[in-house]
Design an enzyme around this catalytic site. Structure first.
Site, PDB file in Angstrom:
ATOM      1  CB  SER A 141      -0.936   0.013   1.220  1.00  0.00           C
ATOM      2  OG  SER A 141      -0.188  -0.104   2.424  1.00  0.00           O
ATOM      3  CG  ASP A 197      -4.910   5.204   6.536  1.00  0.00           C
ATOM      4  OD1 ASP A 197      -3.733   5.117   6.939  1.00  0.00           O
ATOM      5  OD2 ASP A 197      -5.328   4.577   5.543  1.00  0.00           O
ATOM      6  CG  HIS A 227      -1.624   3.570   4.333  1.00  0.00           C
ATOM      7  ND1 HIS A 227      -2.930   3.231   4.616  1.00  0.00           N
ATOM      8  CD2 HIS A 227      -1.043   2.463   3.807  1.00  0.00           C
ATOM      9  CE1 HIS A 227      -3.138   1.966   4.261  1.00  0.00           C
ATOM     10  NE2 HIS A 227      -2.004   1.471   3.779  1.00  0.00           N
TER      11      HIS A 227
END
Length: 414
Positions: free
Chosen positions: A66, A374, A377
């Site tokens: 991610s 969040d 990240h």
């Protein structure tokens, strides 16, 4: 060969010694000869620097999780919801961030468009590369589903299969002409491209989430990196020559780790991060660097740059305000708890209140002063800060800037 003249210091001409003329000439000749030999020995190094030009990277092929996913997981399992993307794209853009990722800043710097996710068929243009990363990916395949563990089934070996297929089929389809000549890369692009990697963190955290000890997680590292090494070798066999490899960050500073794996006070460092987790990250990075050195020996035509992302990310937590941020360990977009993070209600998450869906995973007022977006990240602002410190090669081994990452360093610094 370098043909630049070697200039001697005029101060040698001004020296005078209280000796006979013949003796003085003899000693001067000896001194000059020694200096010339010394300068000539250095000349190849200086010539290498002078001859080094900017690289031409017509494309980027990215592999990762991610930290560099520009839409892979969203294309397969559903779009990352609002407010992801709000700070730059003004809406969801496949990224688990309020804006751009490190890979986006890399593309910008090289004058390339943002990478389309390989798995996203809608509006994609692969002429300048492709992104095989998906959020939740690991190097080593997991034995769980995404729903069970949160880790992607698209591990690094699957990303390799995708690339291998893309490499071959893109040329077949491109040869048919029409719009495909504009949307797919030319054959020579694959050997000229920059191959970027940012993966490994999930291999470590997945072990902890399975209740493994730090020692047990470390014991898995050789196998994990063995599989990573195989993928680099496979890509080299396909013609890949330029590799830009990020090490893993201090995941012991991330809310989703601190919230799920509570530590005793003795396990928290002065920045508020989980010391045991970060120690494992450093161990992984040490072994990763050794793996890179092995690859340099085994792949003689490859230019491999190892980038120390860990040091920069950890610096954000230890010198938060000095680096221009106000919040470090808490998530900008989240809900509840010490770290504004709840694994059941993520950024943009909703709860049912009196028959209506109410968004409770709301973003902070100014994400640009928050390190974490969040709980999992980094914010766009943090990504930008990190990129600005790696682009010139200051945290790279060898210390080459991004735009010169196609040049092999004859003797990488120890």
């Amino acid at each position: 060969m370098c043909t630049e003249p070697l200039l001697l210091s005029p101060r040698l001409k001004e020296q005078s010694l209280p000796l006979s003329l013949s003796l003085m000439r003899s000693r001067t000749t000896t001194i000059l000869a020694s200096i010339i030999v010394f300068l000539v020995s250095l000349a190849p190094q200086y010539c290498t620097v002078l001859a080094t030009s900017h690289c031409h990277f017509p494309a980027i092929f990215n592999f990762g999780d991610s930290n560099s996913d520009t839409g892979g997981l969203s294309a397969v399992f559903g779009q990352a919801p609002p407010p992801h993307g709000e700070s730059f794209f003004h809406g969801p853009a496949g990224r688990y961030c309020d804006g751009r990722l490190l890979i986006d800043f890399i593309a910008e710097h090289l004058g390339l468009p943002y990478l389309s996710a390989y798995l996203d068929s809608v509006g994609s243009n692969f002429s300048h590369g492709a992104n095989f990363a998906t959020a939740g990916s690991t190097i080593r395949p997991q034995n769980t589903t995404l729903q069970q563990s949160g880790f992607s089934p698209i591990s690094l070996n699957v990303q390799w299969y995708e690339f291998n297929d893309f490499h071959h089929r893109s040329q077949i389809v491109r040869s048919t002409g029409r719009i495909y000549r504009e949307l797919l890369p030319e054959a020579e692009v694959f050997s000229q491209a920059l191959y970027t990697f940012d993966i490994g963190q999930n291999d470590l955290t997945s072990g902890y989430f399975l209740n493994l000890s730090s020692s047990e997680v470390k014991a898995n590292v050789p196998d994990i990196l063995g599989q990573f090494k195989d993928i680099i070798t496979y890509i080299y066999g396909q013609g890949g020559r330029n590799f830009w490899i990020h090490n893993t960050g201090p995941f012991g500073c991330l809310p989703y780790v601190l919230d799920r794996l509570p530590l005793l006070a003795a396990g928290i460092d002065r920045a508020g991060c989980g010391s045991p987790f970060n120690e494992v990250a450093r161990f992984f990075n040490h072994e990763l660097k050794n793996t890179v050195e092995q690859l340099r020996e085994e792949l003689p035509k490859a230019a491999i740059t190892y980038v120390d992302i860990y040091s920069l990310k950890y610096s954000l937590y230890t010198h938060t305000r000095k680096n221009g941020f106000k919040e470090s360990l808490r998530a900008c977009c989240g809900h509840g708890g010490k770290y504004n993070y709840n694994k059941h209600i993520g950024c943009g998450g909703k709860i049912r209140v009196r028959g209506k869906d109410v968004v409770v995973g709301k973003p902070c007022q100014d994400p640009s002063v928050w390190i974490n977006w969040d709980g999992v990240h980094y914010s766009q602002a943090a990504n930008k800060w990190i990129f600005e410190h790696i682009v010139n090669g200051s945290f790279s081994d060898p210390p080459v800037p991004l735009h010169m990452a196609c040049h092999r360093h004859p003797n990488p610094p120890q």
